[in-house]
Design an enzyme around this catalytic site. Structure first.
Site, short mmCIF file in Angstrom:
data_model
loop_
_atom_site.label_atom_id
_atom_site.label_comp_id
_atom_site.label_asym_id
_atom_site.label_seq_id
_atom_site.Cartn_x
_atom_site.Cartn_y
_atom_site.Cartn_z
N ARG A 1 0.78 -1.12 -0.10
CA ARG A 1 0.05 -0.06 -0.01
C ARG A 1 0.84 1.06 -0.08
O ARG A 1 0.57 2.29 -0.90
CB ARG A 1 -0.97 0.07 1.03
CG ARG A 1 -2.07 -0.70 1.13
CD ARG A 1 -2.60 -1.31 2.42
NE ARG A 1 -1.66 -2.43 2.73
CZ ARG A 1 -2.02 -3.64 2.28
NH1 ARG A 1 -2.90 -4.04 1.48
NH2 ARG A 1 -1.21 -4.58 2.54
N THR A 2 1.81 1.40 0.95
CA THR A 2 2.75 2.70 0.92
C THR A 2 3.18 2.93 -0.19
O THR A 2 3.22 3.92 -0.77
CB THR A 2 3.58 2.52 2.02
OG1 THR A 2 2.81 2.14 3.26
CG2 THR A 2 4.01 3.95 2.54
N LYS B 1 27.87 -3.74 -2.58
CA LYS B 1 29.31 -3.84 -2.83
C LYS B 1 29.90 -2.89 -1.75
O LYS B 1 31.39 -2.58 -1.79
CB LYS B 1 29.63 -2.78 -4.07
CG LYS B 1 29.10 -3.41 -5.52
CD LYS B 1 29.38 -2.40 -6.51
CE LYS B 1 28.31 -2.62 -7.80
NZ LYS B 1 28.30 -1.43 -8.61
N ARG C 1 11.15 3.37 2.94
CA ARG C 1 10.58 2.35 3.85
C ARG C 1 11.76 1.57 4.22
O ARG C 1 12.33 0.99 3.12
CB ARG C 1 9.47 1.57 3.18
CG ARG C 1 9.13 0.10 3.73
CD ARG C 1 8.32 0.12 5.03
NE ARG C 1 7.16 0.71 4.91
CZ ARG C 1 6.11 -0.01 4.98
NH1 ARG C 1 5.85 -1.34 4.77
NH2 ARG C 1 4.86 0.64 4.86
N HIS D 1 5.28 5.56 11.51
CA HIS D 1 4.75 5.51 10.05
C HIS D 1 3.63 6.77 10.06
O HIS D 1 2.69 6.86 10.06
CB HIS D 1 3.85 4.14 9.98
CG HIS D 1 3.46 3.68 8.61
ND1 HIS D 1 3.87 4.80 7.53
CD2 HIS D 1 3.09 2.66 8.09
CE1 HIS D 1 3.65 3.84 6.29
NE2 HIS D 1 3.01 2.91 6.64
N1 CP Z 1 -0.38 -0.11 5.80
C1 CP Z 1 1.00 -0.28 5.16
O1 CP Z 1 1.92 0.28 5.51
O2 CP Z 1 0.71 -1.33 4.51
P1 CP Z 1 1.96 -1.84 3.52
O3 CP Z 1 3.03 -2.44 4.45
O4 CP Z 1 1.63 -2.81 2.59
O5 CP Z 1 2.67 -0.55 2.72
#
Ligand code: CP
Length: 360
Positions: free
Chosen positions: A92-93, A121, A142, A175
């Site tokens: 999703r993110t 490397k 992420r 998050h």
């Molecule tokens: N809610 C969320 O962060 O989903 P993903 O881990 O799929 O990005």
């Protein structure tokens, strides 16, 4: 006043010293000219910012419905490029940021694993981040390592080519953009019953390592008379840092393992998954906690306006049978992420006035 490079270098000797500073004492480092530059922590968002982001997301959603509106949106940032550095799994993110870039006309590059970058490397994290900044105007990260997005922002803010960094989820810690879309979802769901102020929210499941509930808890200080119910097994209780924050801001909260008793009291139920990926002993950790699952039978016990949320992905926490109930809003919540992340990028690049002008 906001961050100035020379000043910051004088104050902090290096990353370790900066990282150790309380979050609330270093938020200015991530803003410039009165607006967010890097988005690292939920604590960066105040009420007026949240309200303006929800309004902006609504405007973007409205414009995107028509060809003319979509063309207008896609002209806003067609001169900008984004890097999506997602080296921890995400559906999703990642996709919502990708589509947010597309909505605004941005082109994007992506790396989805350290094994395909020159990190294999031996290139340092710092050099990797600086390399991204050589090519793009925005980096969304992420990463499994707590503090990584903050470190990236720190590194780039010392260079001659700082580009904004957005934290798309760092370890079990924060998050912030999920918290933004959660606020948008709560606000949309409660728009006819007085908004989010005064509401009771249950957060259920792995509260210890669920970064979404941690970030959302921080945002509660922006709303009046919120009551939180932390519903979890003993082993996954909310951490003390969040409870200290809530106490400091006089936000009422309760901890319990009795989900059934909480369900009828609340206006929103926020289910979460057991975050097995952070377990030190996964083989010993029970993955299924049926007493913390929401089933079709529970629908009759909750209030008629009570919404059921989940950041997704889900495993066993919510029966698929629940999906059809209009109070189950997690699929809308997921889509809201695209609108809210589009709004956030619009804000970072300072083009929200061009959207507002379409509604004058
Ligand atoms: N809610 C969320 O962060 O989903 P993903 O881990 O799929 O990005």
């Amino acid at each position: 006043m906001h961050y100035e490079k020379e000043e910051t270098i004088q104050i902090y000797q290096g990353w370790d010293e900066f990282y150790a500073v309380e979050v609330g004492d270093k938020l200015d480092f991530f803003s410039r000219n009165g607006r967010l530059f890097d988005v690292i922590f939920a604590q960066q968002f105040n009420r007026s910012f949240l309200d303006s982001m929800c309004n902006l997301a609504n405007q973007i959603r409205t414009l995107a419905r028509t060809k003319m509106g979509a063309q207008k949106l896609s002209s806003l940032l067609s001169h900008k490029r984004a890097m999506l550095y997602f080296v921890q799994p995400s559906t999703r993110t990642f996709i919502s940021f990708l589509n947010a870039c597309h909505i605004l006309g941005m082109r994007e590059s992506e790396i989805r694993g350290t094994t395909t970058s020159s990190e294999v490397k031996g290139e340092s994290q710092e050099d990797t981040i600086r390399t991204f900044a050589s090519y793009v105007d925005l980096i969304v990260i992420r990463h499994p390592e707590e503090g990584f997005a903050e470190k990236a922002a720190w590194v780039l803010n010392q260079t001659d080519r700082p580009v904004p960094v957005i934290n798309g989820g760092s370890g079990p810690d924060q998050h912030p953009t999920q918290a933004l879309l959660d606020i948008y979802t709560l606000g949309r769901s409660f728009e006819n019953i007085g908004g989010l102020d005064g509401k009771k929210i249950a957060m259920v499941g792995d509260l210890k390592r669920g970064r979404t509930v941690r970030s959302l808890s921080y945002l509660m200080k922006n709303y009046k008379d919120i009551t939180l119910y932390f519903v979890s097994p003993e082993v996954f209780k909310m951490k003390d840092d969040i409870k200290a924050f809530l106490n400091k801001h006089k936000i009422e909260f309760y901890e319990t393992d009795d989900f059934a008793s909480v369900m009828p009291k609340v206006d929103a139920i926020y289910m979460t998954r057991i975050q097995k990926e952070y377990s030190e002993t996964p083989s010993n950790e029970v993955d299924v906690y049926p007493e913390f699952h929401f089933t079709k039978e529970h629908l009759s016990t909750i209030q008629s306006h009570c919404i059921i949320m989940h950041p997704l992905p889900r495993r066993y926490e919510i029966d698929v049978d629940v999906d059809k109930d209009p109070r189950a809003v997690y699929w809308q919540q997921e889509r809201n992420g695209m609108w809210m992340r589009t709004a956030l990028i619009t804000h970072i690049f300072g083009v929200e006035d061009k959207i507002a002008a379409e509604f004058n």
